[in-house]
Design a protein around this motif. Structure first.
Motif, short mmCIF file in Angstrom:
data_model
loop_
_atom_site.label_atom_id
_atom_site.label_comp_id
_atom_site.label_asym_id
_atom_site.label_seq_id
_atom_site.Cartn_x
_atom_site.Cartn_y
_atom_site.Cartn_z
N ARG A 1 -1.81 -0.30 -3.53
CA ARG A 1 -2.73 -1.42 -3.66
C ARG A 1 -2.27 -2.49 -2.69
NH1 ARG A 1 -1.64 -4.08 -9.42
NH2 ARG A 1 -1.82 -1.68 -9.79
N SER A 2 -3.32 -3.30 -2.42
CA SER A 2 -3.07 -4.35 -1.39
C SER A 2 -2.15 -5.43 -2.06
CB SER A 2 -4.50 -5.06 -1.21
OG SER A 2 -4.84 -6.06 -2.50
N GLN B 1 6.03 -5.26 -9.76
CA GLN B 1 6.05 -4.67 -8.35
C GLN B 1 6.62 -5.83 -7.06
OE1 GLN B 1 1.94 -3.91 -8.09
NE2 GLN B 1 2.05 -1.91 -9.00
N ASP C 1 -2.92 -7.77 -5.00
CA ASP C 1 -2.79 -7.35 -6.21
C ASP C 1 -1.83 -6.66 -6.87
OD1 ASP C 1 -5.86 -7.76 -6.01
OD2 ASP C 1 -6.11 -5.55 -4.96
N ARG D 1 0.73 -1.32 0.14
CA ARG D 1 0.10 0.24 0.01
C ARG D 1 0.93 1.08 0.09
NH1 ARG D 1 -5.21 -1.30 0.18
NH2 ARG D 1 -5.77 -3.33 1.18
#
Length: 214
Positions: free
Chosen positions: A159-160, A168, A163, A154
C-alpha cells in the motif's frame, strides 16, 4: 589533496542544503548502495502524502525531542559522549541522521559525529521541520536496496505511505535502526514488542507534533 577533501566536505553541503529545500535529494548512502549492491528501490513522496501516524511513529521512535531542539539534542549527546565504544545511535537526531545519509558515511566514529553536528544545525535552520522530516523519510533506508517510505510501504505492505495503519507505521519505525535485518512484514518477537511501545506512544503524542501539524 589533504586540504581539498575537507574543503569539499564542507563546501558541498553548504551549496546543496539550500537547493534541497526544493529539489528532492539523493544521498551518499543511496549512491554507495547503488554502486556496490545494484539497483535501489526508491520513490519520492510529498510530506502531505505520508500517513500522519507514520510520521508520529518515527518521531517518537527516533527523536523524542524533534520539535524542541534545533537539529542537535545536546542533552542526549552529552549523555553518551563517555559511553565505551564511541558515539551511539541514541544521540542521533533526525537532523543528524539526515545529514549523515545525505553527505557522510555510515560507519560510526567521532569524526563522523563531529561533522554531523554542524550539518544538522545548518539543515534544520535552512529546511525547517516539515521539509527536514520529508527529506528524512524519503532517503532513510528501510531494507536491502530499499530507500524511502513510499517504496517501503509498497514493498512490505502493498500500500502507499498515505494508507499505512498504526501497526504498520510502528513496525516500519522500529525497523529503522537495523533496516537490513529487520523485516516489518515478518517481525520478530523483539520487533513486535518494540512496535507495541511505539504504537502506544504515538497515540499519546498530543502537542508533541506541533512543529509539523500545528
Amino acid at each position: 589533496m589533504a586540504v581539498v577533501v575537507p574543503a569539499v566536505l564542507i563546501l558541498l553541503p553548504v551549496v546543496l542544503v539550500p537547493i534541497f529545500r526544493i529539489v528532492p535529494p539523493i544521498g551518499t548512502h543511496m549512491i554507495v548502495t547503488r554502486l556496490t549492491e545494484g539497483p535501489i528501490d526508491r520513490d519520492w513522496v510529498p510530506f502531505d502524502d505520508i500517513a500522519r501516524v507514520l510520521v508520529i511513529s518515527v518521531m517518537v521512535s527516533e527523536d523524542a525531542r524533534f520539535c524542541e531542539h534545533h537539529g542537535v539534542d545536546w542533552g542526549a549527546l552529552e549523555a553518551v559522549i563517555d559511553t565505551p565504544g564511541g558515539p551511539t545511535r541514541g544521540a542521533s537526531t533526525i537532523a543528524m541522521q539526515t545529514a549523515r545519509n545525505l553527505f557522510l558515511w555510515q560507519a560510526r566514529s567521532y569524526v563522523r559525529k563531529g561533522l554531523e553536528i554542524p550539518l544538522a544545525l545548518y539543515g534544520d535552520f535552512i529546511w525547517g521541520k516539515r521539509r527536514e522530516m520529508e527529506i528524512y523519510l524519503n532517503i532513510a533506508q528501510w531494507g536491502p536496496e530499499l530507500f524511502g517510505i513510499e517504496a517501503a510501504a509498497r514493498h512490505y505492505f502493498g500500500r502507499s505511505a498515505a494508507d499505512l495503519t498504526a501497526r504498520q507505521a510502528a513496525l516500519l519505525a522500529v525497523a529503522l535502526p537495523n533496516p537490513v535485518h529487520r523485516n516489518p512484514s515478518a517481525p520478530s518477537a523483539v520487533m513486535n514488542r518494540l512496535a507495541r511501545t511505539v504504537e502506544a506512544r504515538a497515540r499519546r503524542a498530543g502537542a508533541y507534533i506541533h512543529c509539523l501539524y500545528g
